[in-house]
Design an enzyme around this catalytic site. Structure first.
Site, mmCIF file in Angstrom:
data_model
loop_
_atom_site.group_PDB
_atom_site.id
_atom_site.type_symbol
_atom_site.label_atom_id
_atom_site.label_comp_id
_atom_site.label_asym_id
_atom_site.label_seq_id
_atom_site.Cartn_x
_atom_site.Cartn_y
_atom_site.Cartn_z
ATOM 1 N N PHE A 141 -17.093 -10.767 -8.102
ATOM 2 C CA PHE A 141 -16.876 -11.560 -6.879
ATOM 3 C C PHE A 141 -17.847 -12.725 -6.739
ATOM 4 O O PHE A 141 -18.195 -13.096 -5.622
ATOM 5 C CB PHE A 141 -16.936 -10.642 -5.638
ATOM 6 C CG PHE A 141 -15.564 -10.163 -5.261
ATOM 7 C CD1 PHE A 141 -14.953 -9.167 -5.996
ATOM 8 C CD2 PHE A 141 -14.874 -10.740 -4.214
ATOM 9 C CE1 PHE A 141 -13.670 -8.749 -5.702
ATOM 10 C CE2 PHE A 141 -13.592 -10.324 -3.904
ATOM 11 C CZ PHE A 141 -12.992 -9.326 -4.640
ATOM 12 N N CYS A 149 -5.531 -9.202 3.364
ATOM 13 C CA CYS A 149 -6.624 -8.342 3.835
ATOM 14 C C CYS A 149 -7.858 -9.101 4.304
ATOM 15 O O CYS A 149 -8.240 -8.992 5.468
ATOM 16 C CB CYS A 149 -7.005 -7.344 2.748
ATOM 17 S SG CYS A 149 -5.691 -6.151 2.467
ATOM 18 N N GLU A 161 -4.407 -5.604 -5.029
ATOM 19 C CA GLU A 161 -3.097 -6.042 -5.516
ATOM 20 C C GLU A 161 -3.277 -6.631 -6.912
ATOM 21 O O GLU A 161 -4.267 -7.294 -7.189
ATOM 22 C CB GLU A 161 -2.498 -7.093 -4.569
ATOM 23 C CG GLU A 161 -1.964 -6.468 -3.311
ATOM 24 C CD GLU A 161 -1.421 -7.486 -2.322
ATOM 25 O OE1 GLU A 161 -0.988 -8.566 -2.737
ATOM 26 O OE2 GLU A 161 -1.451 -7.173 -1.119
ATOM 27 N N VAL A 164 0.829 -1.210 0.000
ATOM 28 C CA VAL A 164 0.000 0.000 0.000
ATOM 29 C C VAL A 164 0.865 1.262 0.000
ATOM 30 O O VAL A 164 0.674 2.168 -0.813
ATOM 31 C CB VAL A 164 -0.954 -0.011 1.215
ATOM 32 C CG1 VAL A 164 -1.601 1.343 1.416
ATOM 33 C CG2 VAL A 164 -2.027 -1.073 1.001
ATOM 34 N N THR A 189 -5.457 -0.328 7.247
ATOM 35 C CA THR A 189 -6.815 -0.710 7.655
ATOM 36 C C THR A 189 -6.822 -0.853 9.179
ATOM 37 O O THR A 189 -6.092 -1.688 9.723
ATOM 38 C CB THR A 189 -7.200 -2.042 6.989
ATOM 39 O OG1 THR A 189 -7.124 -1.861 5.569
ATOM 40 C CG2 THR A 189 -8.610 -2.458 7.374
ATOM 41 N N LYS A 206 15.077 -3.131 2.718
ATOM 42 C CA LYS A 206 14.048 -2.763 1.746
ATOM 43 C C LYS A 206 14.327 -1.376 1.166
ATOM 44 O O LYS A 206 14.281 -1.170 -0.050
ATOM 45 C CB LYS A 206 12.677 -2.776 2.449
ATOM 46 C CG LYS A 206 11.506 -2.611 1.529
ATOM 47 C CD LYS A 206 10.189 -2.650 2.295
ATOM 48 C CE LYS A 206 9.505 -3.979 2.182
ATOM 49 N NZ LYS A 206 8.116 -4.003 2.640
ATOM 50 N N ASN A 262 -14.584 -5.009 2.874
ATOM 51 C CA ASN A 262 -13.875 -6.290 2.795
ATOM 52 C C ASN A 262 -14.703 -7.439 3.350
ATOM 53 O O ASN A 262 -14.676 -8.550 2.818
ATOM 54 C CB ASN A 262 -12.527 -6.197 3.515
ATOM 55 C CG ASN A 262 -11.450 -5.637 2.597
ATOM 56 O OD1 ASN A 262 -11.726 -5.329 1.435
ATOM 57 N ND2 ASN A 262 -10.250 -5.486 3.101
ATOM 58 N N GLU A 295 -7.729 2.550 2.274
ATOM 59 C CA GLU A 295 -7.289 2.279 0.905
ATOM 60 C C GLU A 295 -8.056 1.085 0.347
ATOM 61 O O GLU A 295 -8.187 0.074 1.014
ATOM 62 C CB GLU A 295 -5.778 2.009 0.915
ATOM 63 C CG GLU A 295 -5.211 1.723 -0.453
ATOM 64 C CD GLU A 295 -5.619 2.798 -1.460
ATOM 65 O OE1 GLU A 295 -5.393 3.988 -1.202
ATOM 66 O OE2 GLU A 295 -6.189 2.439 -2.501
ATOM 67 N N PHE A 296 -8.535 1.215 -0.887
ATOM 68 C CA PHE A 296 -9.355 0.152 -1.498
ATOM 69 C C PHE A 296 -8.673 -0.517 -2.680
ATOM 70 O O PHE A 296 -9.311 -1.252 -3.424
ATOM 71 C CB PHE A 296 -10.709 0.729 -1.931
ATOM 72 C CG PHE A 296 -11.506 1.307 -0.787
ATOM 73 C CD1 PHE A 296 -12.265 0.466 0.025
ATOM 74 C CD2 PHE A 296 -11.487 2.660 -0.511
ATOM 75 C CE1 PHE A 296 -12.995 0.979 1.094
ATOM 76 C CE2 PHE A 296 -12.217 3.184 0.555
ATOM 77 C CZ PHE A 296 -12.970 2.347 1.361
HETATM 78 N N1 LIG Z 1 -2.201 -5.117 0.492
HETATM 79 C C1 LIG Z 1 -3.341 -4.601 0.102
HETATM 80 O O1 LIG Z 1 -3.863 -4.889 -0.997
HETATM 81 C C2 LIG Z 1 -4.073 -3.616 0.978
HETATM 82 C C3 LIG Z 1 -5.178 -2.909 0.449
HETATM 83 C C4 LIG Z 1 -5.837 -1.996 1.259
HETATM 84 C C5 LIG Z 1 -5.411 -1.806 2.567
HETATM 85 N N2 LIG Z 1 -4.368 -2.507 3.068
HETATM 86 C C6 LIG Z 1 -3.927 -2.243 4.444
HETATM 87 O O2 LIG Z 1 -2.772 -1.419 4.407
HETATM 88 C C7 LIG Z 1 -1.884 -1.753 5.486
HETATM 89 C C8 LIG Z 1 -0.537 -2.134 4.920
HETATM 90 O O3 LIG Z 1 -0.683 -3.286 4.125
HETATM 91 P P1 LIG Z 1 0.474 -3.803 3.169
HETATM 92 O O4 LIG Z 1 -0.095 -4.944 2.408
HETATM 93 O O5 LIG Z 1 1.076 -2.654 2.458
HETATM 94 O O6 LIG Z 1 1.509 -4.367 4.276
HETATM 95 P P2 LIG Z 1 3.063 -4.707 4.073
HETATM 96 O O7 LIG Z 1 3.368 -5.679 5.128
HETATM 97 O O8 LIG Z 1 3.328 -5.026 2.646
HETATM 98 O O9 LIG Z 1 3.805 -3.322 4.382
HETATM 99 C C9 LIG Z 1 3.886 -2.763 5.631
HETATM 100 C C10 LIG Z 1 5.238 -2.065 5.725
HETATM 101 O O10 LIG Z 1 5.280 -1.320 6.948
HETATM 102 C C11 LIG Z 1 6.592 -1.388 7.444
HETATM 103 N N3 LIG Z 1 6.596 -1.043 8.876
HETATM 104 C C12 LIG Z 1 6.078 -1.758 9.903
HETATM 105 N N4 LIG Z 1 6.290 -1.101 11.059
HETATM 106 C C13 LIG Z 1 6.942 0.047 10.752
HETATM 107 C C14 LIG Z 1 7.424 1.131 11.510
HETATM 108 N N5 LIG Z 1 7.270 1.157 12.841
HETATM 109 N N6 LIG Z 1 8.049 2.138 10.877
HETATM 110 C C15 LIG Z 1 8.200 2.098 9.532
HETATM 111 N N7 LIG Z 1 7.760 1.101 8.757
HETATM 112 C C16 LIG Z 1 7.139 0.091 9.360
HETATM 113 C C17 LIG Z 1 7.020 -2.805 7.154
HETATM 114 O O11 LIG Z 1 8.424 -2.936 7.187
HETATM 115 C C18 LIG Z 1 6.424 -3.023 5.769
HETATM 116 O O12 LIG Z 1 7.333 -2.684 4.757
HETATM 117 C C19 LIG Z 1 -2.593 -2.872 6.252
HETATM 118 O O13 LIG Z 1 -3.323 -2.302 7.291
HETATM 119 C C20 LIG Z 1 -3.516 -3.463 5.217
HETATM 120 O O14 LIG Z 1 -4.637 -4.072 5.804
HETATM 121 C C21 LIG Z 1 -3.679 -3.404 2.289
#
Ligand SMILES: NC(=O)c1ccc[n+]([C@@H]2O[C@H](COP(=O)([O-])OP(=O)(O)OC[C@H]3O[C@@H](n4cnc5c(N)ncnc54)[C@H](O)[C@@H]3O)[C@@H](O)[C@H]2O)c1
Length: 439
Positions: free
Chosen positions: A250, A261, A153, A11, A121, A35, A209, A149-150
């Protein structure tokens, strides 16, 4: 506008890059040094179509930078997005420790007004505690905005650039205006920016979701019932999809939902309901159905081959929880492959993008192939878990030649019965009649 996005995962990286693409100065921050280092060297840690090129352009034009220095990024930014992970804890509640830690750090380093935005989220009520966490480390003014965020991936860039809607939850007119300025370039075609209070914005994401997960489990149950009564779920799916109250999206039966998610968000809604003294039996059932569905293909394999699979060899196509991503978090493939291995089988796997991820999960317990056909050598059956496009029109004669037995367990209903019959395969789809080869 100058912004920082904390958490450079699926995200954060997509959001930060797209905000840079629309002309903002963006710092993407993460606490994983490796990273950030790799991003600085132009290596994108995830697979998302179109992302690499967009990152390259915005880095080259100086609008997008990567850093581990949160304090420095906060000092330079008016808006600070929090996009860290919010995984399920043991009790199903979202683990918000990273959100609080980042909130306190933003407070500690900000030197004037800031908009602190939750993009992660987060459960309803998070905005109140986040306000307290930030306030505990600063005396400067700030507003907390809930901006779920909606994006999906696999289509994340498109979803972010052309969102169906943007939800902005805040009580502050000042923050609202800043957020509208930021999102205006993305809604030129008229899709709405919906203003609401923080709690409703937080709830909106979970409701979306949870409803999508419910649709999937519902269709999987209809598929399982269709198998028993001799109906074809693909015809049923079309039959209901044309009803405009239902729609086509869906409704595809399969091997259950996975990903980062749906599983955790369904759990989080159930947990929030319990905290409020409310059972949410519907979502308990959605979860239960999904867990059973993830085991469905293995059950079919065991019914066909018997409970001891030792000496048998299986090919698995598709490991990512859905196509066009390398994400295997909570992927049904984990349940399927582990189920086959537990019954003594030998397993060869292929995925167009997720093989590196797969190695982290399966180590040397399976063999890996970059070419899908290579998994089929002497296989007793092929299992299809993820509906990558490249699996839709394979070379069936070649497959049959490679395999020990021409048997396919298709978790995504990619093939038609008459084709399978003509090609001489025994074919087990989901929610449709089995085709038995005459050979
Ligand atoms: N993946 C999706 O499609 C999607 C869609 C909508 C919402 N979300 C929500 O967005 C959020 C993130 O999801 P994601 O899939 O990107 O997760 P992810 O695990 O890919 O990324 C999270 C990132 O945050 C970093 N992080 C964690 N703690 C940290 C800190 N204290 N300081 C700095 N960086 C830190 C991690 O190292 C990681 O790179 C979640 O709440 C998820 O539910 C995800």
């Amino acid at each position: 506008m100058k912004l920082c996005v904390v958490g450079t995962g699926y995200v954060g990286l997509v959001a930060g890059t797209c905000f840079a693409e629309s002309g903002n100065d963006v710092t993407c921050v993460d606490n994983q040094v490796a990273k950030i280092e790799s991003l600085r060297q132009g290596v994108v840690p995830i697979y998302e179509p179109g992302l690499e090129e967009l990152i390259r352009r915005n880095v080259a034009e100086g609008r997008l930078t990567f850093s581990t220095d949160l304090a420095d990024a906060v000092k330079k930014s008016v808006v600070c997005f929090i996009a860290v992970g919010t995984p399920s804890g043991d009790d199903g509640a979202a683990d918000l420790s990273a959100v609080w830690a980042v909130g306190r750090e933003i407070g500690r380093t900000m030197d004037g007004y800031r908009v602190v935005v939750t993009k992660s989220t987060v459960p309803v009520g998070t905005h109140r505690r986040l306000r307290d966490e930030v306030a505990s480390t600063t005396t400067h003014p700030f507003d907390v905005v809930s901006n779920p965020e909606f994006m999906k991936e696999g289509a994340a860039i498109d979803d972010f650039m052309k969102p169906d809607r943007v939800v902005i939850g805040t009580e502050s007119a000042r923050a609202r205006q800043i957020m509208h300025e930021l999102y205006d370039p993305f809604v030129r075609t008229g899709n709405p920016v919906l203003d609401m209070d923080n709690a409703s914005a937080e709830m909106t994401k979970y409701a979306a979701n949870a409803l999508l997960a419910t649709k999937i489990s519902f269709m999987n149950e209809i598929a399982n019932l269709s198998e028993r009564v001799g109906a074809d779920v693909e015809l049923v799916r079309r039959g209901i999809g044309y009803d405009r109250r239902i729609g086509h999206h869906f409704l595809f039966p399969g091997v259950g939902y996975g990903g980062s998610c749906f599983p955790k968000d369904v759990k989080a809604v159930i947990h929030t309901a319990h905290e409020q003294g409310m059972a949410f039996p519907l979502l308990n059932a959605v979860e239960e159905v999904n867990e059973a569905q993830k085991r469905r293909l293995v059950t079919k394999v065991l019914d066909h081959f018997g409970s001891d699979l030792s000496g048998k060899r299986f090919a698995v196509w598709g490991l990512a929880f859905k196509p066009k991503t390398d994400d295997m978090r909570e992927a049904p493939s984990l349940t399927v492959v582990n189920g086959l291995l537990a019954a003594g089988a030998t397993v060869a796997v292929h995925d167009p993008e997720a093989l590196n991820e797969a190695r982290r999960h399966f180590g040397d317990r399976v063999t890996y192939s970059r070419v899908n056909y290579d998994t089929l050598q002497d296989a007793d059956a092929l299992l299809i878990i993820t509906e990558w496009n490249e699996f839709r029109r394979p070379d069936f004669p070649r497959m049959k030649q490679l395999m020990r037995r021409p048997v396919i367990f298709d978790g995504r209903n990619l093939y038609e019965a008459d084709v399978m019959r003509a090609q001489g395969f025994t074919y087990f789809p989901i929610g449709r009649a089995v085709v038995r080869s005459q050979a």
